[in-house]
Scaffold this active site. Structure first.
Site, PDB file in Angstrom:
ATOM      1  N   TYR A   1      41.435  37.629  56.260  1.00  0.00           N
ATOM      2  CA  TYR A   1      42.846  37.337  55.990  1.00  0.00           C
ATOM      3  C   TYR A   1      43.469  38.371  55.041  1.00  0.00           C
ATOM      4  O   TYR A   1      44.424  38.084  54.326  1.00  0.00           O
ATOM      5  CB  TYR A   1      43.004  35.939  55.386  1.00  0.00           C
ATOM      6  CG  TYR A   1      42.564  34.797  56.292  1.00  0.00           C
ATOM      7  CD1 TYR A   1      42.319  34.992  57.646  1.00  0.00           C
ATOM      8  CD2 TYR A   1      42.419  33.508  55.788  1.00  0.00           C
ATOM      9  CE1 TYR A   1      41.912  33.946  58.461  1.00  0.00           C
ATOM     10  CE2 TYR A   1      42.025  32.458  56.598  1.00  0.00           C
ATOM     11  CZ  TYR A   1      41.766  32.678  57.943  1.00  0.00           C
ATOM     12  OH  TYR A   1      41.377  31.627  58.739  1.00  0.00           O
TER      13      TYR A   1
ATOM     14  N   LYS B   1      27.671  35.998  59.478  1.00  0.00           N
ATOM     15  CA  LYS B   1      27.461  36.205  60.917  1.00  0.00           C
ATOM     16  C   LYS B   1      26.925  37.621  61.066  1.00  0.00           C
ATOM     17  O   LYS B   1      27.493  38.448  61.789  1.00  0.00           O
ATOM     18  CB  LYS B   1      28.813  36.000  61.638  1.00  0.00           C
ATOM     19  CG  LYS B   1      28.740  35.996  63.146  1.00  0.00           C
ATOM     20  CD  LYS B   1      27.934  34.857  63.731  1.00  0.00           C
ATOM     21  CE  LYS B   1      27.747  35.048  65.222  1.00  0.00           C
ATOM     22  NZ  LYS B   1      26.760  34.120  65.798  1.00  0.00           N
TER      23      LYS B   1
ATOM     24  N   ASP C   1      27.627  29.808  63.056  1.00  0.00           N
ATOM     25  CA  ASP C   1      27.560  28.889  64.200  1.00  0.00           C
ATOM     26  C   ASP C   1      26.451  27.846  63.981  1.00  0.00           C
ATOM     27  O   ASP C   1      26.646  26.651  64.206  1.00  0.00           O
ATOM     28  CB  ASP C   1      27.367  29.655  65.522  1.00  0.00           C
ATOM     29  CG  ASP C   1      26.355  30.787  65.419  1.00  0.00           C
ATOM     30  OD1 ASP C   1      26.031  31.210  64.294  1.00  0.00           O
ATOM     31  OD2 ASP C   1      25.865  31.261  66.464  1.00  0.00           O
TER      32      ASP C   1
ATOM     33  N   ASP D   1      37.224  28.639  55.890  1.00  0.00           N
ATOM     34  CA  ASP D   1      38.429  27.899  56.281  1.00  0.00           C
ATOM     35  C   ASP D   1      38.040  26.867  57.345  1.00  0.00           C
ATOM     36  O   ASP D   1      38.381  25.674  57.256  1.00  0.00           O
ATOM     37  CB  ASP D   1      39.450  28.908  56.840  1.00  0.00           C
ATOM     38  CG  ASP D   1      40.815  28.295  57.112  1.00  0.00           C
ATOM     39  OD1 ASP D   1      41.014  27.116  56.761  1.00  0.00           O
ATOM     40  OD2 ASP D   1      41.676  29.000  57.662  1.00  0.00           O
TER      41      ASP D   1
ATOM     42  N   ASP E   1      37.369  22.527  56.934  1.00  0.00           N
ATOM     43  CA  ASP E   1      38.055  21.495  57.727  1.00  0.00           C
ATOM     44  C   ASP E   1      37.018  20.559  58.357  1.00  0.00           C
ATOM     45  O   ASP E   1      37.213  19.343  58.408  1.00  0.00           O
ATOM     46  CB  ASP E   1      38.922  22.125  58.829  1.00  0.00           C
ATOM     47  CG  ASP E   1      40.388  22.224  58.424  1.00  0.00           C
ATOM     48  OD1 ASP E   1      40.652  22.340  57.208  1.00  0.00           O
ATOM     49  OD2 ASP E   1      41.268  22.189  59.313  1.00  0.00           O
TER      50      ASP E   1
END
Ligand code: ATP
Ligand code: MG
Length: 349
Positions: free
Chosen positions: A135, A186, A219, A243, A247
């Site tokens: 971001y 990752k 993942d 992020d 959630d």
């Protein structure tokens, strides 16, 4: 007696409803505590943007700098594209005040039902790198509308940025009973920035021999969160990954309506900002049924940051008394209103 100057930015939608409730609760706490709060409302919102063309007025950040903390509601409106409202209000504050550590605790409060059968095992802190990464806003778009149109969105990772979020995470993990930290990256598929994240993590880890660690691909981490919640304590991940994970953590702990966040400038060079995770939720705005628990928990995090640990603990206890008594808004399966939950928490205080 300390008197804290709090900048209050309710923003849009249910942000205005839950922040009003949050201020009521803070005043109630201060009445029988040993501190005072001086909240000051700042009407920086999408409505203001539509009238005046800006979210933050000239000199706005300079003014914000004079506060002890920022209490934030939500930003987002059907009339403004999401990337415009986000970059108009929330991100300039996070970036302008170098709030690089985003901290999101997740726990199933008493009386709340998790969608997981083993939800009681959830007691996590998700730490999100909040200043760079995916971001960072770095990229471009050329040849708009043509078949050769190209857009790039480049992640930016700096040694300074990665090292400081890892150090922050180890410090936080060290203060918790289990002292365990999961590094989420990752690095099998993204072989530059993510590999650097891994390497710097293990450099910093040498300074924290008392903290046990695990490395997980993002993942695989989603499945671990669902299937083996007890194996997780604190996790640290990039801006984008955390992020998404936070959630998921919020949903697994019962509702988006109970999940809090702190955007911290750990060096305290600038004020930190405290907000519920949820957004403006226009589908329920104006109905008086928004769950204010996320905002109350957020207020407890703010008090903790300000050094009022005793008041923060009192507030958490009152919140848990109310959730245990099933005074629940509709998102938790109840029929209580925002006001009823607020009054119940004030009564419990
Ligand atoms: P934004 O774009 O600002 O993130 P959004 O429209 O994506 O907002 P959220 O606010 O993130 O919506 O929440 C998604 C849904 O979860 C909402 O539509 C709402 O029904 C529910 N929800 C979120 N927060 C609360 C809350 N405090 N109380 C009750 N329900 C909530
Ligand atoms: Mg949203």
């Amino acid at each position: 007696m300390r008197n804290y100057k709090i900048a209050v930015i309710p923003g849009d939608g249910i942000g205005t409803e839950v922040l009003a409730a949050g201020i009521d609760v803070l005043h109630a706490l201060a009445r029988n505590g040993d501190f005072a709060i001086s909240p000051q409302q700042l009407p920086w919102s999408s409505d203001q943007y539509l009238h005046l063309g800006h979210y933050i007025p000239d000199g706005g950040l300079e003014r914000l700098k004079t506060f002890d903390a920022i209490f934030f509601g939500a930003v987002g409106s059907e009339k403004v594209p999401d990337h415009v409202s986000l970059w108009g209000l929330r991100l300039p504050i996070c970036q302008g005040f170098d709030q690089y550590a985003n901290v999101r605790p997740a726990r199933v409060l008493p009386g709340v039902t998790s969608p997981l059968t083993n939800g009681k095992d959830i007691d996590w802190v998700v730490i999100r790198e909040n200043s760079e990464g995916e971001y960072a806003g770095n990229g471009g778009r050329v040849h708009r509308g043509l078949p050769i149109e190209v857009a790039t969105e480049t992640s930016v990772f700096t040694r300074r940025g990665v090292e400081r979020i890892h150090r922050f995470s180890f410090e936080l993990a060290r203060k918790r009973p289990r002292k365990h930290l999961t590094l989420v990256t990752k690095s099998n598929a993204q072989r530059h920035g993510m590999v650097m994240w891994d390497e710097i993590f293990y450099e910093v880890a040498k300074e924290y021999p008392d903290v046990t660690t695990r490395r997980e691909l993002v993942d695989a981490m989603t499945t671990r969160m669902v299937l083996k919640p007890a194996t997780i304590d604190v996790m640290v991940a990039t801006n984008l990954h955390a992020d998404i994970l936070s959630d998921l953590a919020a949903a697994l702990s019962g509702s988006l309506g109970i999940a809090p966040t702190a955007n911290l400038n750990p060096e305290r060079e600038f004020p930190s900002m405290f907000e519920p995770i949820h957004g403006s939720a226009f589908d329920i705005a104006g109905k008086g049924i928004a769950n204010p628990i996320a905002t109350f928990w957020t207020a407890a995090m703010m008090l903790e940051h300000l050094g009022e640990a005793k008041a923060a603990a009192r507030l958490m206890k009152a919140i848990e008394t109310v959730t245990a008594a099933k005074v629940h808004t509709p998102d938790l399966g109840g029929t209580a209103t925002t006001k009823q939950v607020t009054q119940a928490v004030i009564a419990a205080l």
